[in-house]
Write a protein that holds these residues in place. Structure first.
Motif, mmCIF file in Angstrom:
data_model
loop_
_atom_site.group_PDB
_atom_site.id
_atom_site.type_symbol
_atom_site.label_atom_id
_atom_site.label_comp_id
_atom_site.label_asym_id
_atom_site.label_seq_id
_atom_site.Cartn_x
_atom_site.Cartn_y
_atom_site.Cartn_z
ATOM 1 N N SER A 54 0.799 -1.234 0.000
ATOM 2 C CA SER A 54 0.000 0.000 0.000
ATOM 3 C C SER A 54 0.830 1.283 0.000
ATOM 4 N N ARG A 55 2.141 1.189 -0.084
ATOM 5 C CA ARG A 55 2.973 2.389 -0.020
ATOM 6 C C ARG A 55 2.915 3.201 -1.306
ATOM 7 N N ASN A 56 2.648 2.538 -2.409
ATOM 8 C CA ASN A 56 2.647 3.226 -3.695
ATOM 9 C C ASN A 56 1.287 3.088 -4.368
ATOM 10 N N THR A 57 0.806 4.204 -4.876
ATOM 11 C CA THR A 57 -0.439 4.216 -5.639
ATOM 12 C C THR A 57 -0.251 5.081 -6.879
ATOM 13 N N ASP A 58 -1.128 4.876 -7.827
ATOM 14 C CA ASP A 58 -1.110 5.676 -9.036
ATOM 15 C C ASP A 58 -2.545 5.794 -9.531
ATOM 16 N N TYR A 59 -2.871 6.945 -10.098
ATOM 17 C CA TYR A 59 -4.227 7.195 -10.543
ATOM 18 C C TYR A 59 -4.229 7.780 -11.947
ATOM 19 N N ALA A 60 -5.279 7.478 -12.671
ATOM 20 C CA ALA A 60 -5.494 8.157 -13.939
ATOM 21 C C ALA A 60 -5.717 9.638 -13.656
ATOM 22 N N ASP A 61 -5.272 10.478 -14.552
ATOM 23 C CA ASP A 61 -5.411 11.923 -14.358
ATOM 24 C C ASP A 61 -6.866 12.324 -14.162
ATOM 25 N N SER A 62 -7.759 11.624 -14.815
ATOM 26 C CA SER A 62 -9.175 11.981 -14.768
ATOM 27 C C SER A 62 -9.813 11.758 -13.403
ATOM 28 N N VAL A 63 -9.190 10.936 -12.552
ATOM 29 C CA VAL A 63 -9.779 10.644 -11.245
ATOM 30 C C VAL A 63 -8.909 11.117 -10.089
ATOM 31 N N LYS A 64 -7.726 11.601 -10.394
ATOM 32 C CA LYS A 64 -6.793 12.015 -9.343
ATOM 33 C C LYS A 64 -7.410 13.114 -8.488
ATOM 34 N N GLY A 65 -7.308 12.929 -7.179
ATOM 35 C CA GLY A 65 -7.879 13.896 -6.256
ATOM 36 C C GLY A 65 -9.317 13.605 -5.878
ATOM 37 N N ARG A 66 -9.950 12.697 -6.610
ATOM 38 C CA ARG A 66 -11.349 12.347 -6.322
ATOM 39 C C ARG A 66 -11.490 10.890 -5.875
ATOM 40 N N PHE A 67 -10.660 10.015 -6.401
ATOM 41 C CA PHE A 67 -10.730 8.588 -6.079
ATOM 42 C C PHE A 67 -9.556 8.199 -5.187
ATOM 43 N N THR A 68 -9.799 7.225 -4.309
ATOM 44 C CA THR A 68 -8.751 6.696 -3.450
ATOM 45 C C THR A 68 -8.814 5.180 -3.445
ATOM 46 N N ILE A 69 -7.684 4.556 -3.760
ATOM 47 C CA ILE A 69 -7.589 3.098 -3.731
ATOM 48 C C ILE A 69 -6.932 2.682 -2.426
ATOM 49 N N SER A 70 -7.418 1.602 -1.828
ATOM 50 C CA SER A 70 -6.828 1.079 -0.597
ATOM 51 C C SER A 70 -7.039 -0.427 -0.560
ATOM 52 N N ARG A 71 -6.324 -1.080 0.363
ATOM 53 C CA ARG A 71 -6.433 -2.519 0.462
ATOM 54 C C ARG A 71 -6.148 -2.977 1.883
ATOM 55 N N TYR A 72 -6.675 -4.145 2.228
ATOM 56 C CA TYR A 72 -6.404 -4.796 3.495
ATOM 57 C C TYR A 72 -5.845 -6.171 3.195
ATOM 58 N N ASN A 73 -4.590 -6.383 3.567
ATOM 59 C CA ASN A 73 -3.930 -7.656 3.318
ATOM 60 C C ASN A 73 -3.980 -8.517 4.563
ATOM 61 N N GLY A 74 -4.607 -9.625 4.444
ATOM 62 C CA GLY A 74 -4.542 -10.573 5.538
ATOM 63 C C GLY A 74 -5.370 -10.184 6.737
ATOM 64 N N GLU A 75 -5.897 -8.940 6.740
ATOM 65 C CA GLU A 75 -6.805 -8.558 7.814
ATOM 66 C C GLU A 75 -8.182 -9.014 7.387
ATOM 67 N N ASN A 76 -8.364 -10.291 7.433
ATOM 68 C CA ASN A 76 -9.536 -10.887 6.827
ATOM 69 C C ASN A 76 -10.817 -10.353 7.436
ATOM 70 N N ILE A 77 -11.440 -9.455 6.752
ATOM 71 C CA ILE A 77 -12.722 -8.930 7.174
ATOM 72 C C ILE A 77 -13.776 -9.914 6.716
ATOM 73 N N ASN A 78 -14.448 -10.485 7.650
ATOM 74 C CA ASN A 78 -15.414 -11.531 7.325
ATOM 75 C C ASN A 78 -14.758 -12.648 6.519
ATOM 76 N N GLY A 79 -13.500 -12.877 6.793
ATOM 77 C CA GLY A 79 -12.817 -13.982 6.146
ATOM 78 C C GLY A 79 -12.256 -13.680 4.783
ATOM 79 N N ARG A 80 -12.220 -12.401 4.371
ATOM 80 C CA ARG A 80 -11.739 -12.080 3.026
ATOM 81 C C ARG A 80 -10.745 -10.936 3.073
ATOM 82 N N ASN A 81 -9.904 -10.909 2.071
ATOM 83 C CA ASN A 81 -9.039 -9.767 1.824
ATOM 84 C C ASN A 81 -9.802 -8.803 0.916
ATOM 85 N N ILE A 82 -9.595 -7.504 1.127
ATOM 86 C CA ILE A 82 -10.441 -6.530 0.465
ATOM 87 C C ILE A 82 -9.629 -5.454 -0.255
ATOM 88 N N LEU A 83 -10.071 -5.140 -1.455
ATOM 89 C CA LEU A 83 -9.572 -3.985 -2.201
ATOM 90 C C LEU A 83 -10.717 -2.988 -2.311
#
Length: 130
Positions: A54-83
């Motif tokens: 999660s240290r590095n992210t990249d966005y299309a210019d059209s969504v930069k500043g409006r969209f945010t990508i994140s992820r949970y590795n191994g912190e199984n929320i309800n048994g799943r990994n989530i993006l």
């Protein structure tokens, strides 16, 4: 890795949505992940990507500043990994079918190109009205 996207829907311009991508499989934490989108008659386009730690992210210019990508590795929320893709200040041109994707584990850099993304979710529709 198996992927299942959800969270799409109909929203007014200026509104927000959060897309989720449930990932199963032991290799999730070793995959660079990405979001792409496609509208009818057009090629699928890059939206955002995130590194394994999660240290590095990249966005299309059209969504930069409006969209945010994140992820949970191994912190199984309800048994799943989530993006996630948090989408704020949505515009009509954001209307598309959104896909989550996992890059091949041996490709460790974030990337915008579809090549190298080997596993894809089924897509979730986002429709933005005026």
């Amino acid at each position: 890795v198996q992927l299942q996207a959800c969270g799409g829907g109909l929203v007014r311009a200026g509104g927000s949505l959060r897309l989720s991508c449930a990932a199963s499989g032991r290799t999730f934490r070793t995959n660079v992940m990405g979001w792409f989108r496609q509208t009818p008659g057009k090629q699928r386009e890059f939206v955002a990507t995130i590194s394994r730690d999660s240290r590095n992210t990249d966005y299309a210019d059209s969504v930069k500043g409006r969209f945010t990508i994140s992820r949970y590795n191994g912190e199984n929320i309800n048994g799943r990994n989530i993006l996630y893709l948090q989408m704020n200040n949505l515009k009509r041109e954001d209307t598309a079918l959104y896909y989550c994707a996992a890059r091949q584990p041996d490709l460790i850099d974030i990337a915008r190109a579809e090549s190298g993304y080997s596993d894809w979710g089924q897509g979730t529709q986002v429709t933005v009205s005026s």
